[in-house]
Write a protein that holds these residues in place. Structure first.
Motif, short mmCIF file in Angstrom:
data_model
loop_
_atom_site.label_atom_id
_atom_site.label_comp_id
_atom_site.label_asym_id
_atom_site.label_seq_id
_atom_site.Cartn_x
_atom_site.Cartn_y
_atom_site.Cartn_z
N ASP A 188 74.92 90.77 8.29
CA ASP A 188 76.22 90.16 8.06
C ASP A 188 76.96 90.06 9.39
O ASP A 188 77.04 91.04 10.15
CB ASP A 188 77.03 91.03 7.09
N THR A 189 77.46 88.88 9.72
CA THR A 189 78.16 88.67 10.98
C THR A 189 79.46 89.48 11.01
O THR A 189 80.25 89.46 10.06
CB THR A 189 78.48 87.19 11.19
N VAL A 190 79.66 90.20 12.11
CA VAL A 190 80.87 91.00 12.30
C VAL A 190 81.86 90.21 13.15
O VAL A 190 81.53 89.75 14.24
CB VAL A 190 80.54 92.34 12.99
N VAL A 191 83.05 90.03 12.63
CA VAL A 191 84.17 89.43 13.38
C VAL A 191 85.21 90.52 13.51
O VAL A 191 85.79 90.97 12.52
CB VAL A 191 84.75 88.21 12.65
N THR A 192 85.45 90.98 14.73
CA THR A 192 86.25 92.19 14.86
C THR A 192 86.97 92.25 16.20
O THR A 192 86.87 91.33 17.02
CB THR A 192 85.35 93.43 14.66
N HIS A 193 87.73 93.31 16.41
CA HIS A 193 88.40 93.60 17.69
C HIS A 193 88.07 95.04 18.07
O HIS A 193 87.66 95.84 17.23
CB HIS A 193 89.92 93.55 17.60
N ILE A 194 88.34 95.38 19.34
CA ILE A 194 88.56 96.78 19.71
C ILE A 194 89.94 96.84 20.34
O ILE A 194 90.33 95.96 21.10
CB ILE A 194 87.47 97.35 20.63
N PHE A 195 90.69 97.87 19.97
CA PHE A 195 92.08 98.03 20.38
C PHE A 195 92.24 99.17 21.37
O PHE A 195 91.53 100.17 21.30
CB PHE A 195 92.97 98.31 19.16
N THR A 196 93.21 99.02 22.27
CA THR A 196 93.54 100.10 23.19
C THR A 196 94.41 101.12 22.45
O THR A 196 95.27 100.74 21.65
CB THR A 196 94.30 99.59 24.42
N PRO A 197 94.20 102.41 22.72
CA PRO A 197 94.96 103.43 21.98
C PRO A 197 96.39 103.61 22.46
O PRO A 197 97.20 104.26 21.78
CB PRO A 197 94.14 104.70 22.23
N ASP A 198 96.73 103.04 23.63
CA ASP A 198 98.05 103.28 24.21
C ASP A 198 99.02 102.12 24.00
O ASP A 198 100.10 102.10 24.59
CB ASP A 198 97.91 103.55 25.71
#
Length: 305
Positions: free
Chosen positions: A237-247
């Protein structure tokens, strides 16, 4: 003229008390069953909302004018209706309904209105920042299946804003084309890595109808700092996502409701001069390790109400 009988006569002419039933009764018998099902639900809820809110003629005309202007804002690179869907939380809801994955899989979030297909293909290790702005960042990790097995040959499509908070398509002639966009392919061990810049928070376009709506609702237009990813491989399944900065100060109040706890990454500073030089950077930099876990297509299901 055909004589109407029974329930046909009851639904032949408009009646405010049964308005949704009258409208839905006009649908033909040979239409798509799914279209008929969806439209009946939409009509039922729309008519119920109008009645519950007690809309005036002026308010309904204002709504029509809002939708008209929203359509007029759309272009080849700007999709104001996607933005509207995003800020109302509908994009996240539709995605959640349709991508319920096994525990441990990478979670989805919104695609956003600035994805552009056909970004340049790069070798692992490439620097996708073409304008030289921002704090250097290296992103590396693996793409695996739910059991931890590597997924070689997976496609990792990444895009982001520059350090001024704009995507390249928002600044034609200012940013280089395809700035901070790239497509990578994982190696035999599922590994990938690339160089970019640390993301920063930014405002979604707020000069159109969606921005005015947010202002009228007392909401800000800011997105939490993130990198976009689309990860795909045959059979998964294709993943459409982000990674976020914790600050990021907007982490808990992202304008499009895109933040999920599992997508908050650890961004670590690189202070060692030798490591900085080895990575091809010339100033203090950042690094983040991030693995994507894909689910087999047959293991993904819809959430039915």
């Amino acid at each position: 003229m055909t004589e109407l009988v029974g329930s046909e006569r009851d639904l032949a002419f408009f009646d405010a008390a049964r308005s949704a039933d009258v409208v839905n009764a006009r649908m033909g018998s040979d239409i798509s069953p799914r279209l008929g099902e969806v439209m009946a639900i939409v009509v039922n809820h729309l008519h119920a909302a109008v009645k519950e809110a007690g809309l005036t003629s002026e308010e309904w005309m204002a709504a029509i004018e809002f939708l008209t202007r929203t359509g007029q804002m759309c272009s080849d690179w700007r999709q104001e209706f996607i933005l509207l869907s995003d800020v109302l939380g509908v994009s996240m809801l539709v995605d959640a309904i349709n991508h319920y994955r096994p525990e441990g899989s990478t979670e989805n979030t919104v695609l956003g209105p600035f994805y552009v297909p056909g970004a340049p293909c790069y070798d692992n290790g490439a620097n996708i920042c073409l304008d030289g702005k921002g704090e250097p960042l290296v992103v590396r990790g693996r793409v695996t299946d739910i059991e931890g097995n590597p997924v070689p040959g997976a496609i990792v499509d990444v895009w982001a804003t520059n350090d001024d908070g704009f995507y390249d398509v928002q600044q034609k002639g200012i940013q280089p084309d395809h700035n901070l966009r790239g497509v990578l392919t994982t190696g035999s061990g599922g590994e990938y890595w690339f160089r970019t810049v640390k993301p920063r928070f930014y405002s979604i376009p707020d000069d159109g109808t969606v921005g005015k709506l947010l202002a009228s609702l007392g909401r800000h237009p800011y997105r939490a700092a993130h990198l976009h990813f689309m990860v795909k491989a045959p059979g998964y399944d294709t993943v459409v996502t982000h990674i976020f900065t914790p600050d990021c100060p907007f982490l808990s109040e992202d304008a499009v409701f895109g933040v999920k706890n599992s997508l908050i990454a650890e961004f670590r500073p690189i202070d060692d001069p030798i490591e900085i030089e080895t990575l091809g950077f010339t100033s203090p930099s950042w690094k983040v390790d991030w693995d994507f876990v894909l689910s087999r297509t047959e293991d993904v299901r819809r959430i039915d109400n």
